[in-house]
Design an enzyme around this catalytic site. Structure first.
Site, PDB file in Angstrom:
ATOM      1  N   ASP A 197     129.337  37.482  56.217  1.00 35.75           N
ATOM      2  CA  ASP A 197     129.826  36.626  56.398  1.00 35.75           C
ATOM      3  C   ASP A 197     129.296  35.034  55.416  1.00 35.75           C
ATOM      4  OD1 ASP A 197     131.823  34.207  57.115  1.00 35.75           O
ATOM      5  OD2 ASP A 197     132.173  35.997  58.433  1.00 35.75           O
ATOM      6  N   SER A 237     136.347  32.268  57.895  1.00 33.57           N
ATOM      7  CA  SER A 237     136.245  33.370  58.102  1.00 33.57           C
ATOM      8  C   SER A 237     137.824  33.660  58.630  1.00 33.57           C
ATOM      9  CB  SER A 237     134.668  32.527  58.811  1.00 33.57           C
ATOM     10  OG  SER A 237     134.374  33.354  58.796  1.00 33.57           O
ATOM     11  N   ARG A 240     144.413   8.688  57.904  1.00 35.18           N
ATOM     12  CA  ARG A 240     142.987   9.628  59.019  1.00 35.18           C
ATOM     13  C   ARG A 240     142.367  11.356  57.697  1.00 35.18           C
ATOM     14  NH1 ARG A 240     142.986  10.947  65.248  1.00 35.18           N
ATOM     15  NH2 ARG A 240     142.229  12.869  65.938  1.00 35.18           N
ATOM     16  N   ASP A 241     144.291  11.490  57.933  1.00 30.95           N
ATOM     17  CA  ASP A 241     143.542  12.887  56.302  1.00 30.95           C
ATOM     18  C   ASP A 241     143.120  12.235  55.659  1.00 30.95           C
ATOM     19  OD1 ASP A 241     143.895  14.578  58.846  1.00 30.95           O
ATOM     20  OD2 ASP A 241     145.601  14.547  58.865  1.00 30.95           O
ATOM     21  N   ARG A 288     152.333  21.505  60.651  1.00 27.63           N
ATOM     22  CA  ARG A 288     151.609  21.611  61.282  1.00 27.63           C
ATOM     23  C   ARG A 288     151.311  21.576  62.702  1.00 27.63           C
ATOM     24  NH1 ARG A 288     145.040  20.220  61.704  1.00 27.63           N
ATOM     25  NH2 ARG A 288     144.613  19.434  64.022  1.00 27.63           N
ATOM     26  N   LYS A 335     131.104  35.576  65.758  1.00 24.51           N
ATOM     27  CA  LYS A 335     132.200  36.342  64.647  1.00 24.51           C
ATOM     28  C   LYS A 335     133.230  37.354  65.047  1.00 24.51           C
ATOM     29  CE  LYS A 335     131.292  34.036  61.352  1.00 24.51           C
ATOM     30  NZ  LYS A 335     131.998  32.466  60.458  1.00 24.51           N
ATOM     31  N   ASP A 363     126.643  33.284  57.167  1.00 22.97           N
ATOM     32  CA  ASP A 363     127.970  32.466  56.778  1.00 22.97           C
ATOM     33  C   ASP A 363     127.257  30.819  58.227  1.00 22.97           C
ATOM     34  OD1 ASP A 363     129.976  30.116  57.069  1.00 22.97           O
ATOM     35  OD2 ASP A 363     130.780  31.381  58.564  1.00 22.97           O
ATOM     36  N   ASP A 380     134.022  37.321  52.930  1.00 20.11           N
ATOM     37  CA  ASP A 380     134.588  36.911  53.496  1.00 20.11           C
ATOM     38  C   ASP A 380     134.902  35.360  52.729  1.00 20.11           C
ATOM     39  OD1 ASP A 380     132.983  35.317  54.879  1.00 20.11           O
ATOM     40  OD2 ASP A 380     134.276  35.585  56.653  1.00 20.11           O
ATOM     41  N   HIS A 405     131.613  25.145  53.018  1.00 17.70           N
ATOM     42  CA  HIS A 405     131.582  27.030  52.285  1.00 17.70           C
ATOM     43  C   HIS A 405     132.424  26.256  50.406  1.00 17.70           C
ATOM     44  CE1 HIS A 405     133.385  28.391  55.775  1.00 17.70           C
ATOM     45  NE2 HIS A 405     132.262  28.401  56.364  1.00 17.70           N
TER      46      HIS A 405
END
Length: 510
Positions: A12, A62, A153-154, A261, A336, A403, A444, A462
């Protein structure tokens, strides 16, 4: 009888990157990985962006990685799924969206579009609103009203003016649409049962109650002058020259809620869509017989139509192994464990017939840089016992270390994490080879390949770098253009099991 197990080993967060600086993968001494890479067929796989159903350039994770691996196909996340539908012309042919437009046309009523007005891509995307405006125009609908939820906000906290300018340009270009209300997401997108917030939005949209302005721009400007920014803008009504609201939501109207969402879309949807709503008094004018459409499936509690229904992932790797009476093992430590079970089974909690699960507890430490080996040795011991006991035909294993330690943004602990995993990898693969079995060694997504940036800062996120794939079987040749969705078909090839039609990935073996 001795089994010849085929194992899928997921390291991972272990990806490949040429740059050595801050790269724990190149810094680590990993004689076993290097031996397998040099001795056996190998290639790289794309594990980010559209290759795993995410927007282009977005790093993998993941959850998404294991979904794609287990499904044996690209599993489009909601944002990408809608983007692809727009790009390929399927959006304007969507029967649920067309039915809402048809309803408004036949009843002579209005179409209302509401959702978050930004390109944040977390809850919504403004491009989906533009696609709805184009759809309404192409179907000859004229009375189309927009109820914009301001973000902040985003995206940046004072970016509403940019989105409103762009929206007005599109309205002008397409010749359809008018802004009827504005509301900060704090009110319209509450998810914590603060119904008094939702009620303010509702009453603006249905009763035309709240601060009123002659334009959306005036509303935002006034809010800013009072120190109130996008997320918190009071539900406000845009009015015509005579002071009456541009539009309110009325009986028999059609509504399309274009957020994708669910969590922050449920409460306001319940307010409009559900006859038995009791969380506040909706008053005399509550619109009856609304044709209410959610862009995606928000909740069983919302009485609306769904334009993009959930992808039920049939014939995932685990299901196919089970149908072929093969014994399968899922093994990982706590961090995981959901990934090798729930996510790898396409969002299914229950075990398949013939499936065994082994959960090894992750160590109780504040952060994993304090114990980079985590529980890798314990996972390895448990797995070696299973291999020795000839119990499993297929093994799905995850090593969490690269990870989880990589997220610390610290080089030395992440190097130690990889060296630990390499030691364990050697023991496991050698045990599988001794049984005449085969291992697929892969990952992954990236992380440990960049824990320090080129500027010398910690990098805890990541990466989008490709991941390795090694198949420990001589005489094979692997494709170079693979994706995570090709791993399950490859495993089925090695097990001599037919690939189901739902798995649209392709075996990596040439």
């Amino acid at each position: 009888m001795s089994k010849k197990p085929v194992a899928l080993i997921i390291l991972d967060g272990f990806a490949l990157r040429d740059e050595d600086k801050g790269n724990a993968v190149t810094h680590a001494k990993k004689p076993n990985f290097d031996r397998f890479w040099n001795e056996y067929p190998h290639a790289t796989l794309q594990a980010s962006g559209e290759a795993v159903g995410l927007p282009e350039g977005q790093m993998g994770n993941s959850e998404v990685g294991h979904l794609n691996i287990g499904a044996g196909r690209i599993v489009y996340q909601s944002l990408t799924r809608v983007n692809v539908a727009i790009r390929e012309g399927e959006f304007e042919q969507n029967e649920t969206l067309l039915a809402a437009v048809k309803h408004a046309k036949e009843k002579g009523t209005n179409l209302h579009l509401f959702g978050l007005l930004s390109d944040g891509g977390v809850h919504s995307h403004i491009e989906h609103l533009y696609a709805l405006l184009r759809l309404a125009k192409s179907e000859g609908l004229e009375k189309v009203y927009i109820h914009g939820f301001l973000d902040g906000r985003d995206v940046a906290p004072q970016s509403a003016e940019t989105y409103l300018k762009e929206l007005n340009e599109k309205i002008e270009e397409y010749g359809v649409g008018e802004i009827a209300t504005l509301s900060g997401r704090y009110y319209s997108m509450d998810r914590d049962k603060r119904w008094e917030r939702v009620e303010k939005s509702y009453r603006a949209m249905v009763y035309g109650e709240g601060p009123s302005y002659t334009s959306a721009e005036e509303c935002v400007k006034d809010s800013y002058e009072n120190g109130i920014y996008d997320e918190f803008v009071l539900p406000s009504v845009i009015t015509k020259e005579d002071g009456s609201p541009v539009a309110t939501i009325q009986d028999e109207d059609a509504v399309i809620f274009y957020n994708f969402r669910p969590d922050r879309a449920i409460q306001i949807s319940n307010t409009f869509a559900n006859e038995d709503f009791r969380s506040f008094d909706r008053g005399e004018k509550h619109p009856k017989n609304l044709h209410f459409v959610c862009l995606t499936h928000f909740s069983e509690t919302v009485d609306g139509y769904v334009a993009f229904k959930p992808n039920n992932l049939d014939n995932t790797l685990g299901e196919v192994l089970s149908q072929n009476n093969l014994k399968q093992l899922r093994i990982a430590e706590t961090e995981k464990y959901p990934h090798v079970t729930f996510f790898m089974s396409g969002g299914r909690e229950a075990e398949f017939p013939g499936e065994t699960r082994i959960l090894i507890d992750s160590p109780k430490v504040a952060t994993y840089d304090l114990k980079p080996e985590m529980s890798a040795y314990e996972v390895t011991d448990a797995l070696l016992a299973e291999i020795e006991g000839d119990k499993q035909d297929a093994i799905l294993l995850n090593f969490a270390n690269p990870d989880m330690v990589g997220h610390s943004g610290m080089l030395e602990p992440t190097v130690k994490a990889i060296e630990t995993v390499d030691e364990c990898l050697g023991k496991i693969v050698d045990a599988i080879l001794a049984k005449g079995g085969t291992a697929i060694i892969t990952a992954d997504h990236g992380n440990a390949d960049e824990v320090i940036t080129l500027e010398g800062n910690p990098m805890t996120a990541h990466t989008t770098n490709p991941v390795p794939v090694i198949v420990t079987k001589q005489g094979l040749e692997l494709r170079e253009d693979g994706i995570l969705g090709d791993l399950a078909p490859t495993m089925l090839t090695l097990l001599d099991v037919a690939q189901p039609k739902e798995m649209t990935g392709k075996t990596l073996i040439k």
